[in-house]
Design a protein around this motif. Structure first.
Motif, short mmCIF file in Angstrom:
data_model
loop_
_atom_site.label_atom_id
_atom_site.label_comp_id
_atom_site.label_asym_id
_atom_site.label_seq_id
_atom_site.Cartn_x
_atom_site.Cartn_y
_atom_site.Cartn_z
N UNK B 282 0.86 -1.19 0.00
CA UNK B 282 0.00 0.00 0.00
C UNK B 282 0.89 1.23 0.00
N UNK B 283 0.58 2.16 -0.89
CA UNK B 283 1.35 3.40 -0.93
C UNK B 283 0.60 4.49 -0.17
N UNK B 284 1.33 5.52 0.28
CA UNK B 284 0.63 6.57 1.05
C UNK B 284 -0.57 7.17 0.31
N UNK B 285 -0.47 7.35 -1.01
CA UNK B 285 -1.61 7.95 -1.71
C UNK B 285 -2.80 7.01 -1.74
N UNK B 286 -2.51 5.70 -1.75
CA UNK B 286 -3.62 4.73 -1.72
C UNK B 286 -4.30 4.76 -0.35
N UNK B 287 -3.47 4.91 0.68
CA UNK B 287 -4.02 5.01 2.04
C UNK B 287 -4.93 6.23 2.13
N UNK B 288 -4.42 7.37 1.64
CA UNK B 288 -5.19 8.62 1.72
C UNK B 288 -6.48 8.51 0.90
N UNK B 289 -6.35 7.98 -0.30
CA UNK B 289 -7.53 7.85 -1.17
C UNK B 289 -8.55 6.89 -0.53
N UNK B 290 -8.04 5.84 0.09
CA UNK B 290 -8.92 4.89 0.77
C UNK B 290 -9.70 5.56 1.89
N UNK B 291 -8.99 6.39 2.66
CA UNK B 291 -9.65 7.09 3.77
C UNK B 291 -10.65 8.11 3.24
N UNK B 292 -10.26 8.83 2.19
CA UNK B 292 -11.18 9.80 1.57
C UNK B 292 -12.42 9.05 1.07
N UNK B 293 -12.16 7.88 0.48
CA UNK B 293 -13.26 7.09 -0.08
C UNK B 293 -14.31 6.75 0.96
N UNK B 294 -13.85 6.49 2.19
CA UNK B 294 -14.81 6.15 3.26
C UNK B 294 -15.78 7.31 3.45
N UNK B 295 -15.21 8.52 3.54
CA UNK B 295 -16.07 9.70 3.75
C UNK B 295 -16.94 9.93 2.51
N UNK B 296 -16.35 9.75 1.33
CA UNK B 296 -17.11 10.01 0.10
C UNK B 296 -18.29 9.07 -0.05
N UNK B 297 -18.10 7.83 0.37
CA UNK B 297 -19.23 6.88 0.27
C UNK B 297 -20.41 7.40 1.08
N UNK B 298 -20.12 7.85 2.30
CA UNK B 298 -21.21 8.36 3.14
C UNK B 298 -21.80 9.65 2.56
N UNK B 299 -20.91 10.51 2.05
CA UNK B 299 -21.41 11.77 1.50
C UNK B 299 -22.22 11.53 0.24
N UNK B 300 -21.76 10.59 -0.57
CA UNK B 300 -22.54 10.27 -1.77
C UNK B 300 -23.90 9.72 -1.37
#
Lengths: 310, 466
Positions: B282-300
């Motif tokens: 896992x690369x740092x950007x994947x970690x960050x994108x993964x965490x953002x994705x969690x919030x985005x799923x709820x926001x979507x």
């Protein structure tokens, strides 16, 4: 034998602090104990192997892959790492954490769950696997960290203080598991530990790190072998006459704990000298085994030499 | 050893490693976050406004379908739709310009009558219809009789730039006068619409007037309510969706992000879970994108999904599928509005989370920024309004004007994250209802995103560099 880790002139500097100082080492497959005092550079070496930190200078290879950013995914997918510190995700059960670790390595969700249970069974985790990880005892957390490190069948397993915080029974069980992995699964294991007895018990090789260097890498067998043939002897009755006879015949005798006499400087005479001395002082030999140096002695000697040499 | 214990077996399954690994972090994070019963309750509550908005769309479409009906809900729809239409700056401006024109016409008529009368010629009684006709639309909106004469629309459509400039001043004064007049207990002179007047809005009104001329399908010389609503349909839909975004959903978003995001990175730092992630491929950007994705799923789930469902619901309820042809861009606007809302808020919330190991501090910081921002915006706007009121030396202009102007201009809207995002979403939906500068809002949001990304990058990589 092809080495699993090969480092050439590896240097790592954090600002003004030299963590790895021109390290060149070829680590063979097997179970390797990585010893060293605090701040010797063990953790930095592990991070270098996992590609977590960039090298200041030098070159290296892990499992045949060059230590370079383009290979880190391959390297990490084939290396299992058990960190020393607590490392968990709050709010999930133990089995979920192991499953997640497998998923992060690229395995599908359901197969990861199946594998997580299999590995947790191997680690002796019972129904506790369904409890939330933050409620785990230290021993349970160690098992969990171990399980997540081996869940993806790594070729190289890096264990940082795997037995710390374990009770004697659990410690023995953990060492047996590591031994089993090394013996039956042809998995190479690097154990970073301060418990020298662990290295003595299960490791095939021992590497000692001091001040960012690796001054020693040798098989444990050879390290513990005295420079000259020696024996550890126990006799029935007073050991003093026996020791005096040994000294009189030109060898050295040192009385240790539990009346164990270490007889060294025997030269070519071998065990014959011991029998002759016992016969001379009319004493019975209770046991006689080839003497070995303890890992503590080895470690202290290497550290002292390296420190003085610096 | 239990019978289930098979010992250690080598796993031969080949892993699939790639840039998609962040989705694993996202799906796992969503699963874990969804276990919170409070989050589920709030999520359920956040979906309730969709019912209200669905009813609004239903009423709108029913009103268009049967505009002359006196039956419920069609009779309810007319006044509601009329009020919404009158709040639109482009329509409100046409109404004002028409009224001003008729006032001028009336003055000219009276002058003519005066001259003719003095010459002893027969003159009809005063036909001062300027107020009545000019403001017919606003006066009768509750009866659903809002309509435009084609002649008036032609006048608006053909206004010269000079006339447009003059109208800008006249309409601005009229709006302010209307507000102040009502305050003084006098009859209003302007429409009740509250928006910041601009030449851009007047030009837009001209375009609308030109378009409306083509909507006189029965050549009656009058653009009737039905025709007006038919023309305004995409705008009304956009207005309903925009209202859905800025009123109920913006608050839900703030609450849900406040519950989910602060824990995402701070807990990983506290429990050193970084080691678990980064010892894997896992690369740092994947970690960050993964965490953002969690919030985005709820926001979507809170914004994009219900808004798209609302849109589909509206299409299904409309009498003709031709509505798709005029509202085809709305789904894209919904997605863009969601991006505008989600990206900066997520990055900001995750940045707060990465700055502390205790998620409670991150939560506190999150809510503090929204609440304090809104309070600061309110205070500064009121202070500016009071200063303007005190500086007003024009005896013909009511004191209240400066105060209202301050609110409409929204010079301090950049202080409030809610207001700033509302401005951007207003722009996305083509609402022209922003207070404050869109450029400033865009620049501010972009700056926040860039700064947050830099901080996140440093904070995420930092734990493995020591």
């Amino acid at each position: 034998m092809e080495s699993i880790i090969s480092l050439q002139n590896v240097t790592k500097r954090y600002g003004g602090f030299l963590a790895l100082d021109d390290v060149s080492v070829e680590i063979p497959p097997g179970i390797i104990g990585l010893l060293g005092p605090n701040g010797a550079g063990k953790s930095t070496l592990i991070k270098v192997l996992l590609g977590l930190v960039k090298l200041t200078a030098g070159d290296g290879a892990v499992l045949g892959y060059q230590v370079a950013p383009e290979n880190f995914q391959e390297i990490r997918s084939q290396v299992g790492y058990m960190p020393e510190d607590d490392c968990f995700i709050e709010g999930i059960a133990g089995v979920e954490m192991v499953q997640f670790a497998a998923q992060l390595t690229g395995y599908p969700k359901l197969r990861s769950l199946q594998r997580a249970h299999e590995v947790l069974d191997f680690c002796g985790t019972g129904q506790e696997r369904y409890r939330q990880v933050e409620t785990y005892s230290t021993g349970m957390r160690q098992k969990l960290k171990f399980a997540q490190a081996i869940v993806h069948s790594p070729k190289l397993l890096v264990l940082d203080e795997p037995t710390s915080g374990l009770d004697p029974e659990e410690r023995t069980a953990m060492l047996n598991r590591i031994k089993l992995l090394g013996a039956e699964s042809s998995m190479s294991v690097i154990i970073c530990t301060h418990i020298l007895k662990d290295v003595q018990d299960i490791c095939e090789y021992a590497a000692v790190m001091v001040a960012g260097r690796v001054p020693l890498l040798q098989t444990v067998e050879k390290l513990r072998k005295p420079a000259t043939p020696s024996f550890q002897v126990r006799v029935l009755g007073d050991p003093q006459p026996f020791m005096a006879e040994v000294v009189q015949r030109g060898a050295t005798a040192v009385l240790g704990s539990h009346n164990v006499i270490t007889v060294s400087n025997i030269d070519a005479r071998g065990d014959r000298l011991i029998w002759e001395c016992a016969k001379a002082v009319q004493i019975s030999v209770q046991s006689m085994v080839p003497a070995k140096i303890s890992m503590e002695q080895v470690f202290m000697q290497v550290v002292q030499e390296a420190t003085n040499g610096h | 050893m239990g019978i289930n214990n098979l010992g250690y077996r080598k796993w031969e399954l080949i892993p699939k490693i790639g840039s998609h690994q962040w989705t694993t972090i996202t799906s796992f994070g969503v699963r874990v976050a969804w276990r919170s019963s409070w989050l589920r309750r709030i999520f359920l509550l956040a979906w309730l406004p969709i019912l209200v908005m669905g009813v609004a769309l239903f009423i709108l479409e029913q009103s268009i379908q049967d505009v002359d009906s006196d039956e419920f809900p069609m009779n309810l729809g007319r006044p509601v739709v009329s009020v919404i239409i009158m709040q639109r700056p482009e329509i409100s401006n046409i109404v004002m310009i028409t009224a001003i024109k008729k006032q001028f016409d009336n003055v000219a008529t009276q002058l003519t009558q005066g001259v003719l009368g003095s010459l002893g010629m027969d003159v009809r009684e005063d036909t001062d219809t300027s107020e009545r006709d000019g403001l017919r639309q606003q006066g009768d909106i509750f009866g659903g009789e809002i309509s435009f004469d084609v002649e008036d629309l032609k006048f608006v459509a053909d206004m010269s730039p000079e006339l447009l400039n003059m109208m800008f001043g006249q309409t601005t004064d009229r709006m302010m006068g209307g507000i102040g007049g009502r305050r003084r207990g006098q009859p209003g002179q302007g429409p009740p619409a509250l928006f910041k007047q601009s030449k851009h809005k007047l030009l837009r009104s001209q375009e609308v007037a030109r378009d409306l001329l083509e909507y006189d399908l029965d050549d009656s010389g009058v653009i009737e309510f039905r025709e007006l609503v038919d023309y305004m349909r995409p705008t009304l839909w956009a207005q309903i969706l925009f209202t859905f975004f800025i009123i109920p959903q913006a608050f839900s978003v703030v609450i849900v992000i406040g519950m989910v995001a602060p824990k995402l990175i701070s807990r990983d730092m506290k429990n050193r879970a970084f080691l678990l992630y980064y010892s894997r491929p896992i690369k740092p950007w994947q970690y960050l994108l993964g965490k953002c994705g969690i919030v985005w799923v709820f926001l979507a789930g809170l914004t994009t999904m219900p808004a798209l469902i609302l849109y589909c619901m509206g299409v299904a309820l409309s009498p003709s599928m031709s509505v798709v042809l005029v509202t085809w861009d709305l789904p894209l606007r919904i997605i863009l509005a969601s991006v505008v809302l989600c990206v900066p808020t997520t990055l900001f919330a995750l940045t707060l989370s990465s700055l502390t190991r205790e998620s409670i501090f991150a939560s506190f910081g999150w809510f503090a920024v929204w609440i304090m921002g809104s309070i600061a915006y309110g205070i500064m706007t009121v202070v500016e309004g009071v200063v303007r009121m005190n500086n007003n030396v024009d005896p013909d202009q009511p004191n209240f004007v400066g105060f209202v102007e301050s609110g409409l201009e929204g010079n301090w809207s950049w202080l409030s994250p809610l207001q700033t995002l509302e401005n951007l979403q207003s722009w996305v939906f083509g609402m022209d209802q922003e207070t404050g500068s869109i450029g400033l809002a865009f620049a501010l949001v972009s700056l926040v995103c860039v700064v947050c990304l830099i901080i996140l990058r440093r904070r995420i990589v930092a734990p493995i560099r020591v």
